[in-house]
Design an enzyme around this catalytic site. Sequence first.
Site, PDB file in Angstrom:
ATOM      1  N   HIS A   1       0.824  -1.204   0.000  1.00  0.00           N
ATOM      2  CA  HIS A   1       0.000   0.000   0.000  1.00  0.00           C
ATOM      3  C   HIS A   1       0.860   1.257   0.000  1.00  0.00           C
ATOM      4  O   HIS A   1       0.506   2.264  -0.629  1.00  0.00           O
ATOM      5  CB  HIS A   1      -0.947   0.004   1.196  1.00  0.00           C
ATOM      6  CG  HIS A   1      -2.085  -0.953   1.051  1.00  0.00           C
ATOM      7  ND1 HIS A   1      -2.972  -1.222   2.064  1.00  0.00           N
ATOM      8  CD2 HIS A   1      -2.474  -1.714  -0.003  1.00  0.00           C
ATOM      9  CE1 HIS A   1      -3.869  -2.110   1.645  1.00  0.00           C
ATOM     10  NE2 HIS A   1      -3.581  -2.414   0.393  1.00  0.00           N
TER      11      HIS A   1
ATOM     12  N   HIS B   1      -3.608  -6.615 -10.930  1.00  0.00           N
ATOM     13  CA  HIS B   1      -2.297  -6.048 -10.612  1.00  0.00           C
ATOM     14  C   HIS B   1      -1.263  -6.381 -11.687  1.00  0.00           C
ATOM     15  O   HIS B   1      -0.440  -5.529 -12.066  1.00  0.00           O
ATOM     16  CB  HIS B   1      -1.817  -6.555  -9.257  1.00  0.00           C
ATOM     17  CG  HIS B   1      -2.535  -5.955  -8.102  1.00  0.00           C
ATOM     18  ND1 HIS B   1      -2.324  -4.669  -7.667  1.00  0.00           N
ATOM     19  CD2 HIS B   1      -3.487  -6.472  -7.279  1.00  0.00           C
ATOM     20  CE1 HIS B   1      -3.100  -4.410  -6.632  1.00  0.00           C
ATOM     21  NE2 HIS B   1      -3.823  -5.487  -6.378  1.00  0.00           N
TER      22      HIS B   1
END
Length: 425
Positions: A259, A394
């Site tokens: 993150h 992703h």
Amino acid sequence: MSAPAWPDRPTHVGWLEQHLLGLLRFGRRTAADGGGAHWLDDDGAPDPSRGIQTWVTSRTVHVYSLGTLMGVPGCAPVVDGALAGLTGRLRDREHGGWFSSLDVDGRPEDGKSAYAHAFVVLAASSATAAGRPGAEALLAEALEVFDRRFWDVDAGLPVDTWDTAFSTLDGYRGINAAMHTTEAMLAAADVLAVVLGDEATARTCRRRATGILSKVASWAAANDWRVPEHFDAGWRVQLEYNADRRDDPFKPYGATVGHGLEWARLLLHGEAAALAAGEEPPADAVASSRALFDRAVADGWSVDGRDGFVYTTDWWGAPVVRDRMHWVAAEATATAAALWLRTGDQAYADRYAQWWDHVATTVLDHEHGSWHHQLDADNRPSGTVWPGKADLYHAVGATLVPRLPLQPSLAVAVREGLWRAPADA
């Protein structure tokens, strides 16, 4: 004359393109009968035991919309099949919004989350850019629901979880939902402005995204650039949240290395979007992006004697969950590429090359396709947190971010023909 950096090399751009095509082939069976997208197993076959997840479905619409925009045959039917789930059985016709998932018998899971709804906005944005039937109406509905149910005007941030009927709001607030809200709002802003000609709504979405980015950068700066993940209803940091569930796939304890990397990249996209629109960007966006990147790399990369990024650390940087998640490596390459593009600093291109070598030798599944979604601390395939290979979001992003400008966001950039083909590198 020195050799060009990896992101500028035609052979590397060609490799990214071929890898993207391979990923799209791997996921070709994901669309579910009746609408939605299946979770995929290690071989790319549907895993019906996982039910139909709204976030997997939305990511599938997004990824295959990108493939459609690039002219890859076979992508449009996958988009339409997954999109039918968002306009059909995943949509709550009684209370509005979208169920988080359906179980194996087609029954809705209780509760509704900002995380899932942010991905519906992203999916509808990308499908609208790709011109898929029903996507524009879905985008309008998704933005309306998000605005009415999930956007906290006073905080300038999204709330997290409601019950199914939107009658009771949970007291938890989370940075994961805020992160994907930022991505979704930037994507929606570009589609609204460029494709639909609605600059007023685009401005609202864009300013919400840049406002979130400014708040998160401020929180991270006050926490030695480790992003606080969990908050209470008053947006007070809860550093010990989920201390007994340290490897939770969505709300793990501690600082989530990936993150930090994602926020570093989003700051650059948010800055570029604001500047292109003549608006105020997040303050010190580049400096904050660099600091987030440096902290994530120092805490997460190869810190236990083996290559790879650990999943989480404590608030002093010590590893907590040492398993390696594929999405963290994907975000590392994308963020390094974005920082190199923004700053021209060769150090980011060097990191980019180093991490793609790691991905190619350790994370890619050369036998069955796609990426191993989880490796243990010894870089052996594992499935304790992420069994199978749920989706391509992703990995596909990692093949496109290095080939596109920082603004506009992926779907509009591809639609406008801004991606670099091997001959252009």
